[in-house]
Design an enzyme around this catalytic site. Structure first.
Site, PDB file in Angstrom:
ATOM      1  N   THR A 206       0.804  -1.215   0.000  1.00 38.26           N
ATOM      2  CA  THR A 206       0.000   0.000   0.000  1.00 38.26           C
ATOM      3  C   THR A 206       0.843   1.273   0.000  1.00 38.26           C
ATOM      4  O   THR A 206       1.839   1.352   0.700  1.00 38.26           O
ATOM      5  CB  THR A 206      -0.855   0.022   1.285  1.00 38.26           C
ATOM      6  OG1 THR A 206      -1.542  -1.209   1.400  1.00 38.26           O
ATOM      7  CG2 THR A 206      -1.836   1.175   1.265  1.00 38.26           C
ATOM      8  N   ARG A 234     -11.918 -10.074  -1.280  1.00 35.13           N
ATOM      9  CA  ARG A 234     -11.223  -9.685  -0.057  1.00 35.13           C
ATOM     10  C   ARG A 234     -10.926  -8.189  -0.085  1.00 35.13           C
ATOM     11  O   ARG A 234     -10.481  -7.631  -1.077  1.00 35.13           O
ATOM     12  CB  ARG A 234      -9.932 -10.467   0.089  1.00 35.13           C
ATOM     13  CG  ARG A 234      -9.095 -10.105   1.340  1.00 35.13           C
ATOM     14  CD  ARG A 234      -8.037  -9.066   1.058  1.00 35.13           C
ATOM     15  NE  ARG A 234      -7.196  -8.801   2.239  1.00 35.13           N
ATOM     16  CZ  ARG A 234      -6.275  -7.861   2.297  1.00 35.13           C
ATOM     17  NH1 ARG A 234      -6.074  -7.073   1.248  1.00 35.13           N
ATOM     18  NH2 ARG A 234      -5.547  -7.677   3.392  1.00 35.13           N
ATOM     19  N   VAL A 235     -11.176  -7.529   1.037  1.00 32.98           N
ATOM     20  CA  VAL A 235     -10.860  -6.114   1.206  1.00 32.98           C
ATOM     21  C   VAL A 235     -10.082  -5.955   2.506  1.00 32.98           C
ATOM     22  O   VAL A 235     -10.481  -6.485   3.538  1.00 32.98           O
ATOM     23  CB  VAL A 235     -12.134  -5.246   1.247  1.00 32.98           C
ATOM     24  CG1 VAL A 235     -11.783  -3.794   1.547  1.00 32.98           C
ATOM     25  CG2 VAL A 235     -12.885  -5.344  -0.074  1.00 32.98           C
ATOM     26  N   GLY A 236      -8.978  -5.238   2.438  1.00 33.15           N
ATOM     27  CA  GLY A 236      -8.175  -5.005   3.632  1.00 33.15           C
ATOM     28  C   GLY A 236      -8.481  -3.663   4.269  1.00 33.15           C
ATOM     29  O   GLY A 236      -9.592  -3.136   4.161  1.00 33.15           O
ATOM     30  N   ASP A 237      -7.482  -3.086   4.904  1.00 30.99           N
ATOM     31  CA  ASP A 237      -7.692  -1.842   5.639  1.00 30.99           C
ATOM     32  C   ASP A 237      -7.654  -0.598   4.760  1.00 30.99           C
ATOM     33  O   ASP A 237      -8.175   0.453   5.142  1.00 30.99           O
ATOM     34  CB  ASP A 237      -6.632  -1.702   6.728  1.00 30.99           C
ATOM     35  CG  ASP A 237      -5.240  -1.494   6.138  1.00 30.99           C
ATOM     36  OD1 ASP A 237      -4.817  -2.341   5.327  1.00 30.99           O
ATOM     37  OD2 ASP A 237      -4.585  -0.491   6.477  1.00 30.99           O
ATOM     38  N   THR A 257       0.173   0.511   6.544  1.00 33.90           N
ATOM     39  CA  THR A 257       0.600  -0.342   5.452  1.00 33.90           C
ATOM     40  C   THR A 257       0.886  -1.739   6.006  1.00 33.90           C
ATOM     41  O   THR A 257       1.234  -1.891   7.171  1.00 33.90           O
ATOM     42  CB  THR A 257       1.851   0.234   4.751  1.00 33.90           C
ATOM     43  OG1 THR A 257       2.212  -0.574   3.628  1.00 33.90           O
ATOM     44  CG2 THR A 257       3.031   0.316   5.698  1.00 33.90           C
ATOM     45  N   GLY A 258       0.711  -2.754   5.177  1.00 38.73           N
ATOM     46  CA  GLY A 258       0.949  -4.115   5.640  1.00 38.73           C
ATOM     47  C   GLY A 258      -0.310  -4.953   5.587  1.00 38.73           C
ATOM     48  O   GLY A 258      -1.204  -4.705   4.778  1.00 38.73           O
TER      49      GLY A 258
END
Length: 347
Positions: A206, A234-237, A257-258
């Site tokens: 990111t 899938r969705v992350g932060d 990030t991560g």
């Protein structure tokens, strides 16, 4: 009276010296000095992104315009396989993008699982400015983008498609969380290497960017193609306001990030900003957020990378991460740019 004043002074200094493993939990200690305008962004590719942002900030432009222009750079770079065009696809071979943006007034917009649009950050800004909503996802986000003049295009580059097909050869294709992180032996220079996935030690993922403009206003942007070969949907932060990005113009701004799942669990960026509100320096606030993640899942924390980056209202900045390898770019002038190594928890 004199002795009482001395006592209070000594007590105050003692409280300021209390630390999180050596990092003072007050703004008197910082890794970046007060300055404005200033723009900071995650990873080494943030240097080029910051230059585009500075083209706006250096002319007295608004922080919101600067962060949008800045993250356009990695979004359009086909060599960056974790952001925008050229990003690694999901397990079905589809490139899906996530992004969010937030201004000094608390306005925000977001898109998730968006396909075929090179600059999801600009679609997120349109969501913020032209709809009563905060987030649009999937086909709805694409429909909105096309209705607003964005061009549909193929985002899967030959290089990323090749990596995906290499992964398919030995990957067990079923919905097991983090199966993409399981190691296997590859052949040839183009063989897929799990250690270079987003969230692992050698990988950049990111881009999060926050900026303070000459008027003293803050804004931020966050954009990504997400975890390589993730489950479709899938969705992350990154597109989640409060997780991947948060801006409070009274206090500061933060981005993450991560591995997004763990950032979401602690509402990471919001947490960092709230800690700065309590008097933590940007770096100390980022460290406390990392410690929350370690405390919740200590074993998991040893296997993944997460970093936080923060900028306060004074122009002070700092970062902290789980493992060595995270860095952030800082720009305070056309020829004043620095790549700063983030401090880390696991030695």
């Amino acid at each position: 009276m004199k002795s009482r004043r001395n006592f209070l002074k000594t007590a105050a200094l003692g409280a300021a010296a209390l630390s999180l493993d050596g990092i003072p939990a007050v703004a008197s200690s910082r890794s970046g000095s007060a300055r404005k305008p200033v723009v900071v962004s995650t990873w080494d590719f943030g240097i080029d992104a910051n230059r585009a942002a500075w083209d706006v900030l250096g002319k007295g432009g608004r922080a919101l315009d600067a962060v949008e222009a800045g993250v356009h750079v990695p979004e359009a770079d086909p060599k960056n396989q974790t952001v925008g065009y050229g990003g690694f696809p999901d397990r079905d071979g589809r490139v899906t993008l996530d992004a969010c943006i937030m201004d000094e007034l608390g306005n925000c917009g977001s898109v998730a699982a968006l396909e075929h649009i090179k600059h999801p950050i600009s679609v997120a800004r349109k969501v913020m400015e032209k709809t009563p909503h905060v987030m649009l996802v999937g086909d709805g986000a694409l429909q909105f983008a096309l209705e607003n003049g964005f061009q549909k295009e193929n985002l899967l580059t030959p290089e990323s498609e090749k990596a995906w097909k290499e992964w398919l050869k030995k990957a067990e294709y079923k919905p097991v969380i983090n199966i993409e992180n399981q190691s296997y032996e590859g052949k040839g220079t183009t063989a897929f290497n799990p250690l270079r996935l987003p969230g692992n030690a050698w990988n950049h993922d990111t881009i999060g960017m926050v900026a303070l403009d000459a008027a003293g206003n803050l804004s931020g942007a966050c954009t990504t193609s997400g975890m390589a070969f993730k489950m479709h949907g899938r969705v992350g932060d990154s597109p989640i306001i409060g997780a991947g990005l948060y801006v409070d113009n009274e206090v500061g701004a933060a981005t993450a990030t991560g591995v997004g799942e763990e950032v979401i669990r602690v509402v990471g960026s919001f947490l960092v900003v709230e800690l700065m509100r309590q008097g933590y320096s940007p770096e100390a606030a980022c460290k406390e957020a990392v410690l929350r993640i370690v405390k919740k899942k200590p074993a998991k924390a040893k296997e993944i990378q997460i970093g936080f980056l923060a900028l306060n209202k004074k122009g002070e900045h700092g970062a902290y991460c789980l493992h060595p390898g995270f860095s952030y770019a800082c720009t305070t002038g056309a020829s004043e740019e620095t790549l700063i190594k983030g401090k880390y928890y696991f030695q």
